[in-house]
Design a protein around this motif. Structure first.
Motif, mmCIF file in Angstrom:
data_model
loop_
_atom_site.group_PDB
_atom_site.id
_atom_site.type_symbol
_atom_site.label_atom_id
_atom_site.label_comp_id
_atom_site.label_asym_id
_atom_site.label_seq_id
_atom_site.Cartn_x
_atom_site.Cartn_y
_atom_site.Cartn_z
ATOM 1 N N LEU A 175 0.895 -0.901 0.115
ATOM 2 C CA LEU A 175 0.063 -0.002 0.003
ATOM 3 C C LEU A 175 0.764 1.090 0.070
ATOM 4 C CD1 LEU A 175 -2.877 -0.791 2.509
ATOM 5 C CD2 LEU A 175 -3.169 0.036 0.138
ATOM 6 N N LEU A 176 0.934 2.023 -1.096
ATOM 7 C CA LEU A 176 1.596 3.390 -1.208
ATOM 8 C C LEU A 176 0.826 4.562 -1.191
ATOM 9 C CD1 LEU A 176 4.645 3.562 -1.868
ATOM 10 C CD2 LEU A 176 3.985 3.834 -4.286
ATOM 11 N N GLY A 177 1.116 5.534 -0.490
ATOM 12 C CA GLY A 177 0.402 6.545 -0.397
ATOM 13 C C GLY A 177 1.074 7.502 0.427
ATOM 14 N N ALA A 178 0.861 8.996 0.359
ATOM 15 C CA ALA A 178 1.293 10.009 1.409
ATOM 16 C C ALA A 178 0.796 9.478 2.682
ATOM 17 C CB ALA A 178 1.037 11.326 0.738
ATOM 18 N N LYS B 31 -3.757 4.657 4.105
ATOM 19 C CA LYS B 31 -3.332 3.467 3.762
ATOM 20 C C LYS B 31 -3.684 2.515 5.081
ATOM 21 C CE LYS B 31 1.087 4.849 3.801
ATOM 22 N NZ LYS B 31 0.933 6.117 4.087
ATOM 23 N N GLY B 32 -3.698 2.897 6.492
ATOM 24 C CA GLY B 32 -3.925 2.076 7.262
ATOM 25 C C GLY B 32 -5.303 1.530 7.341
ATOM 26 N N THR B 33 -6.241 2.528 7.011
ATOM 27 C CA THR B 33 -7.735 2.356 7.327
ATOM 28 C C THR B 33 -7.949 1.280 5.938
ATOM 29 O OG1 THR B 33 -8.167 4.552 7.821
ATOM 30 C CG2 THR B 33 -10.099 3.301 6.699
ATOM 31 N N GLN B 34 -7.490 1.401 4.853
ATOM 32 C CA GLN B 34 -7.817 0.388 3.864
ATOM 33 C C GLN B 34 -7.022 -0.891 3.951
ATOM 34 O OE1 GLN B 34 -9.933 0.832 1.421
ATOM 35 N NE2 GLN B 34 -10.378 2.973 2.087
ATOM 36 N N GLY B 35 -5.868 -0.812 4.560
ATOM 37 C CA GLY B 35 -5.221 -1.878 5.014
ATOM 38 C C GLY B 35 -5.763 -2.970 5.831
ATOM 39 N N LEU C 9 1.894 -4.960 2.529
ATOM 40 C CA LEU C 9 2.852 -4.045 3.323
ATOM 41 C C LEU C 9 2.366 -2.643 3.587
ATOM 42 C CD1 LEU C 9 6.215 -5.303 1.852
ATOM 43 C CD2 LEU C 9 5.491 -5.273 4.333
ATOM 44 N N ASP C 10 2.062 -2.197 4.613
ATOM 45 C CA ASP C 10 1.655 -0.666 4.767
ATOM 46 C C ASP C 10 2.656 0.269 5.315
ATOM 47 O OD1 ASP C 10 0.447 1.421 6.064
ATOM 48 O OD2 ASP C 10 -1.012 0.268 7.369
ATOM 49 N N GLY C 11 3.214 1.254 4.415
ATOM 50 C CA GLY C 11 4.249 2.046 4.744
ATOM 51 C C GLY C 11 5.562 1.562 4.481
#
Ligand code: AMP
Length: 220
Positions: free
Chosen positions: A6-9, A14-18, A84-86
């Protein structure tokens, strides 16, 4: 087996979608930010090394983070895939990830890029409140808890992350632009990048992500 990034600023969701994606695909969500914050809370040697970087909105050294991810991805619950988140947050981490996965015959299948404009990111981050107990995320204005300062899910106390204070937010967004954003081109070139509009309802965005994964999987 589905291995995803999960990529993004910061503040893109990212956390919520994760949380949703981990449930849907039955794979663990590995958030390097959460692992680091847990180490800081528990005052481990790793946490002590990471804290100063995190407090000023800088990236923790690759050595620390890559070591952490190698250990986590080697655990049995990642055999059927992981999210992977972050991580990765720069090109060196992306290269290290590829190397570690190739050693066990694995690779990344999808990179989900959650795209949100800068003004919206600042609004989201400055109002963000996190539960000390279960890490659930709220927003003081856009998605407040039923009772101020208290988590709806577990009753835990809500707090504002130190790095969600205004000065640090600006620094984190700059670090994202300079160090992390080049990964968009990197993964686009590899045919792995799936761009997702990060503005909208949480479940609608989850639907857009699963749709993009389905379409990409049909094409391979
Ligand atoms: P996050 O919760 O993902 O926003 O991460 C919070 C902070 O943890 C970041 O601002 C960094 O200081 C650190 N961090 C998390 N993931 C990484 C990473 N992959 N590489 C370096 N630092 C990281």
């Amino acid at each position: 087996m589905t291995n995803m990034i999960l990529l993004g600023a910061p503040g893109a969701g990212k956390g919520t979608q994760g949380v949703n994606l981990a449930k849907i695909y039955g794979i663990p969500q590995i958030s390097t930010g959460d692992i680091l914050r847990e180490n800081v809370r528990n005052k481990t040697p790793l946490g002590a090394k990471a804290k100063a970087f995190m407090d000023r909105g800088a990236l923790v050294t690759d050595e620390i983070v890559v070591g952490m991810v190698i250990d986590r991805v080697a655990q049995d619950d990642c055999n059927e895939g992981f999210l992977l988140d972050g991580f990765p947050r720069n090109l060196a981490q992306a290269a290290a990830l590829e190397e570690m996965l190739s050693k066990s015959g694995r690779s990344i299948d999808h990179v989900i890029g959650i795209e949100v404009g800068k003004d919206e990111l600042i609004k989201r981050l400055s109002g963000r409140r996190i539960c000390k107990g279960c890490q659930a995320s709220y927003h003081a204005v856009f998605s407040p808890p039923l009772e101020t300062g208290k988590c709806d899910k577990c009753g835990g106390e809500l707090y504002q992350r130190d790095d969600d204070k205004e000065e640090t937010i600006a620094k984190r967004l700059k670090v994202y632009d300079e160090e992390t954003h080049p990964l968009v081109e990197y993964y686009t070139d590899k045919g792995l990048y799936r761009a997702i509009d990060g503005i909208g309802g949480v479940d609608d965005i989850t639907g857009a992500i699963t749709g993009a994964i389905d379409r990409a999987s049909d094409n391979t």
